[in-house]
Design an enzyme around this catalytic site. Structure first.
Site, short mmCIF file in Angstrom:
data_model
loop_
_atom_site.label_atom_id
_atom_site.label_comp_id
_atom_site.label_asym_id
_atom_site.label_seq_id
_atom_site.Cartn_x
_atom_site.Cartn_y
_atom_site.Cartn_z
N THR A 1 32.67 49.22 53.91
CA THR A 1 31.86 48.87 55.06
C THR A 1 30.51 49.09 54.74
OG1 THR A 1 33.93 49.64 56.66
CG2 THR A 1 31.78 49.29 57.74
N LYS B 1 41.86 47.84 68.88
CA LYS B 1 41.01 48.98 68.68
C LYS B 1 42.04 50.04 69.55
CE LYS B 1 37.04 50.04 66.70
NZ LYS B 1 36.39 49.45 65.69
N LYS C 1 34.88 39.68 64.62
CA LYS C 1 34.74 40.08 63.15
C LYS C 1 35.80 39.66 62.09
CE LYS C 1 33.89 44.52 63.22
NZ LYS C 1 33.77 46.00 63.11
N SER D 1 40.44 46.09 54.29
CA SER D 1 41.63 46.62 54.79
C SER D 1 42.70 45.33 54.66
CB SER D 1 41.58 46.81 56.36
OG SER D 1 41.14 48.16 56.64
N LYS E 1 44.10 43.74 64.77
CA LYS E 1 43.70 44.66 63.55
C LYS E 1 42.15 45.39 64.14
CE LYS E 1 43.64 46.05 59.14
NZ LYS E 1 43.48 47.34 59.86
N1 GLU Z 1 36.99 50.65 61.98
C1 GLU Z 1 36.61 49.53 61.06
C2 GLU Z 1 35.74 48.44 61.85
O1 GLU Z 1 35.13 48.69 62.93
C3 GLU Z 1 37.58 48.93 60.31
C4 GLU Z 1 38.90 48.26 60.98
C5 GLU Z 1 39.97 47.98 60.11
O2 GLU Z 1 39.86 48.26 58.68
O3 GLU Z 1 41.00 47.54 60.57
O4 GLU Z 1 35.39 47.52 61.43
#
Ligand code: GLU
Length: 426
Positions: free
Chosen positions: A189, A105, A93, A360, A69
């Site tokens: 976020t 990513k 995370k 998400s 994710k």
């Molecule tokens: N881009 C965000 C992060 O760095 C969210 C990633 C997501 O929602 O999968 O955490």
């Protein structure tokens, strides 16, 4: 700072904690690199009739705890090592907040400032066409990140669903509300950053209403962090942002407090604030680093990686007691050592900014049920998870008398290592 390599930094952080945890060599070898990496070309017919070939990436760092994710960034300076680092941090995370997902990513080397909507749509569709066999709701679930948003996600979803011949809204998150998106995802976020700060201040007996803060960045994370901080009664005095015309950043300072609504009205859709309008409204427009040199209690780096480094560190006021990392990887290991030494309380990136991916996850759950929650319900569930995760890390850091980043890493890495072990991988 030219040689800064975020992936080396992510590995350095991992190696230190792997040693403390006494991880076996197989687990270390597995977790210090991504499981899979994809690098591909995306040819796009530009509006002027020429064809331009963009470079795209997707990295899946680890999926032992669930599908990979993580977001997709559009950035002119994207590199495979940046994507590797960010994918690695996504694994930690998701693990630290305890959601059943792994880490991934993606990115495209491009600057959306210089691309029409049609060209951006072609990049999104091309990205999907190149990676379609290796992503999916049960494999790897993308989301927005730097310079991507709901419209990009919807173009990607549409391309994916066309190829698959089915509606699969759980394939991607950060979609617009009404199109499979979750209420609260835009705020998640930034609000999550503030939930962790609120708990940290409570833990230290500090009244948030008596604090001041300075923010780096004026994108999605920073804007909503400022919004909630001000709702809690804190005073934000500075914010920095990128100026597209000048190709550099500026800080906007007003000691009586910045006005978020006013600054938003002066910013373009990428979060670049108009300098002239800001000056007229009484803001001092200073250089890029001025945000970090403010005499405030709290610093919130919420832009890109490598911003709090050996060079900028020297500018930080002695008054600063809390640093909340809204960005991914903003603090370099040298700067981190100094924070440790000076007793600054740092809420590390992959804990502080986990609100986005947590929401998400809620979006995926709602898509799978085809039943959507109210914004209050989403945000209260988010607060519950972020607060619980913060206290898990905080308790460990107090119990072992260790730095918050080390405590967060110990929890996250142990969970992922355990999942790899239970699956029989190591
Ligand atoms: N881009 C965000 C992060 O760095 C969210 C990633 C997501 O929602 O999968 O955490």
């Amino acid at each position: 700072m030219e040689n800064f390599n975020p992936f080396k930094m992510a590995q350095q952080q991992f190696d230190g904690v792997a040693e403390t945890l006494g991880l076996d060599s197989g687990t270390r070898e597995l977790l210090r690199v991504p499981q899979r990496e994809y690098h591909f070309t995306i040819p796009v017919k530009m509006d002027n009739g020429t064809t331009k070939v963009f470079q795209g990436f997707r990295v899946q760092h680890n999926d032992a705890r669930g599908p990979a994710k993580g977001g997709i960034r559009f950035h002119p300076h994207e590199t495979i090592d940046t994507v590797r680092a960010l994918a690695t941090w996504m694994t930690w995370k998701c693990a630290v907040v305890g959601i059943p997902l792994g880490g991934g990513k993606g990115g495209v080397i491009c600057d959306p400032h210089n691309l029409s909507d049609r060209e951006q749509e072609q990049i999104c569709r091309g990205w999907i066409r190149q990676i379609v066999r290796n992503v999916g709701p049960l494999q790897d679930v993308p989301a927005p990140d730097v310079m991507t948003h709901g419209q990009h996600m919807l173009w990607m979803l549409d391309e994916y669903e066309h190829i698959m011949g089915a509606h699969l809204p759980g394939f991607i998150t950060g979609k617009p509300v009404g199109m499979g998106g979750s209420l609260g995802r835009t705020e998640a976020t930034g609000y999550g950053v503030m939930y962790t700060l609120r708990e940290a201040l409570k833990g230290h007996g500090v009244d948030i209403k008596a604090t001041t803060a300075s923010f780096q960045g004026f994108g999605n994370v920073s804007q909503y962090a400022i919004e909630l901080y001000m709702q809690y009664g804190g005073k934000a005095v500075a914010v920095s942002c990128w100026d597209q015309k000048d190709q550099k950043s500026y800080s906007f300072i007003r000691n009586s407090g910045i006005d978020l609504k006013e600054l938003r009205s002066m910013a373009d859709k990428f979060g670049s604030i108009d300098k002239e309008k800001a000056k007229k409204a009484g803001y001092e427009v200073a250089d890029a680093a001025a945000w970090i040199a403010q005499d405030v209690d709290i610093l919130v780096p919420a832009a890109l990686e490598n911003q709090v480094n050996a060079e900028t560190m020297g500018k930080i006021s002695k008054k600063v007691k809390f640093v909340v990392e809204g960005a991914n990887g903003p603090t370099t290991p040298e700067a981190d050592q100094l924070f440790k030494k000076n007793g600054v309380f740092v809420i590390p990136d992959f804990l502080a900014n986990a609100g986005g991916v947590t929401c998400s996850y809620f979006e995926q759950v709602q898509c799978n049920m085809n039943y959507f929650w109210s914004k209050d319900e989403v945000l209260s569930k988010l607060d519950h998870i972020m607060t619980g995760a913060f206290h898990g890390v905080y308790e460990l850091s107090k119990e072992r008398k260790i730095y918050m980043r080390d405590a967060a890493y110990m929890i996250a890495i142990s969970r992922v290592a355990e999942a790899c072990k239970m699956r029989g991988w190591v």
